[in-house]
Design a protein around this motif. Sequence first.
Motif, short mmCIF file in Angstrom:
data_model
loop_
_atom_site.label_atom_id
_atom_site.label_comp_id
_atom_site.label_asym_id
_atom_site.label_seq_id
_atom_site.Cartn_x
_atom_site.Cartn_y
_atom_site.Cartn_z
N ASP A 7 0.71 21.29 20.88
CA ASP A 7 0.38 22.30 19.86
C ASP A 7 -0.18 23.56 20.52
O ASP A 7 -1.25 24.06 20.18
CB ASP A 7 -0.63 21.73 18.86
N SER A 56 7.64 35.05 12.55
CA SER A 56 7.85 33.98 11.58
C SER A 56 8.83 34.43 10.52
O SER A 56 8.83 35.60 10.11
CB SER A 56 6.52 33.58 10.92
N ASP A 93 1.79 37.10 12.37
CA ASP A 93 2.57 37.38 13.58
C ASP A 93 1.80 38.25 14.57
O ASP A 93 2.02 38.18 15.77
CB ASP A 93 3.89 38.07 13.23
N VAL A 108 11.37 31.40 23.81
CA VAL A 108 10.29 30.71 23.10
C VAL A 108 9.93 31.50 21.85
O VAL A 108 9.50 32.65 21.93
CB VAL A 108 9.04 30.56 24.00
N THR A 109 10.13 30.89 20.70
CA THR A 109 9.83 31.55 19.43
C THR A 109 8.69 30.86 18.70
O THR A 109 8.27 31.32 17.64
CB THR A 109 11.07 31.57 18.53
N GLU A 110 8.19 29.76 19.25
CA GLU A 110 7.16 28.98 18.57
C GLU A 110 5.76 29.56 18.74
O GLU A 110 4.87 29.28 17.95
CB GLU A 110 7.17 27.53 19.09
N CYS A 111 5.55 30.35 19.79
CA CYS A 111 4.23 30.91 20.05
C CYS A 111 4.38 32.17 20.89
O CYS A 111 5.43 32.41 21.48
CB CYS A 111 3.34 29.89 20.77
N LYS A 117 9.04 24.39 26.04
CA LYS A 117 9.20 24.16 24.60
C LYS A 117 8.70 22.76 24.22
O LYS A 117 8.10 22.56 23.15
CB LYS A 117 10.65 24.36 24.18
N LYS A 175 5.31 36.14 18.43
CA LYS A 175 6.34 35.40 17.71
C LYS A 175 6.61 36.05 16.37
O LYS A 175 5.77 36.78 15.82
CB LYS A 175 5.91 33.95 17.50
N VAL A 228 4.89 22.91 24.27
CA VAL A 228 4.40 23.64 23.10
C VAL A 228 4.35 22.73 21.89
O VAL A 228 3.37 22.72 21.13
CB VAL A 228 5.31 24.87 22.81
N ALA A 229 5.41 21.93 21.71
CA ALA A 229 5.47 21.03 20.57
C ALA A 229 4.49 19.86 20.70
O ALA A 229 3.77 19.53 19.76
CB ALA A 229 6.90 20.49 20.41
#
Length: 284
Positions: free
Chosen positions: A111, A283, A175, A141-144, A104, A281, A107-108
């Motif tokens: 990017d 959104s 999505d 993981v929900t960001e990607c 995570k 993911k 990922v942040a």
Amino acid sequence: MNKKILIPTDFSKNSLNAVRYIMALYPDRACSFYLLHSYEVDPFSIRGSAYILPERGHEPHDIAQRETEEKFRIFLKELSVFTTNTEHRITTIVTFETLLKAAKEAVAKQDIDMIVMGTKGMTGATTLLFGTNAIKLMEGVTECPVLAVPEHLEIKPPKEIVFPTDYKGPYKKRDLVYMINIAEKHKSNICVLHIKKSEQLTRNQIEGKALLESILTNVDHSFHELNTVGVQDGITGFIESRNSDMIAFTNQKHSFFSNLFSKPLVKKLGYYSKVPVLVLKHSK
């Protein structure tokens, strides 16, 4: 546009296979691959009841760092045999964090567009289908998107992607864009699979199906229904009968995905160890 892909690795053959698979999925595109190794020192130093992670400059940390760097050197040498695209760039990351936290953070910070992870499948009576780490990433993981690649998978472009759904949505094109892009690139057909629980769709389901069809307008797709079968048996049989190459889900709470991958079902869906699983993911 450069695609950024995070690949957790334990230097195993199935991990190497995952890197090869994602490189083959984007053979002529500029990609930055971030190979992440989350190192756990065993045992941790213990003070009272607290676990203290080893710090840089301390012997356990430095030994682990040197060992990991050597493993990366060997791993990259093996990988070099399969890399042909000069626009595929590789960066290595070594961390002492838990895998989920490290992923995570990466990922942040970087990017990241997608996480790809090799999985070992069912290797013993107590082993989960995708392994504990893969399940944690797929659920946490929900960001990607997260793509789980099974071991021993033949490296070939996916010609058919199965998208199981209950038509309840809500669907958003952003999505589903990774599934759509893969289908466009490899001329794949997206098989939308609905396992009926009743004879008639509700109004909400009818609207969801129409929206999904509009989103998939520019890609080859087909709609399929199965009657009077359980979810796991239905999907398993469908994939097996058609030799499908990939399965995709939208990850959201109380969704078809979360119900499908509840613990009792995970242990039953043995066939999924043979095809890649793309967790898209969701959104808000």
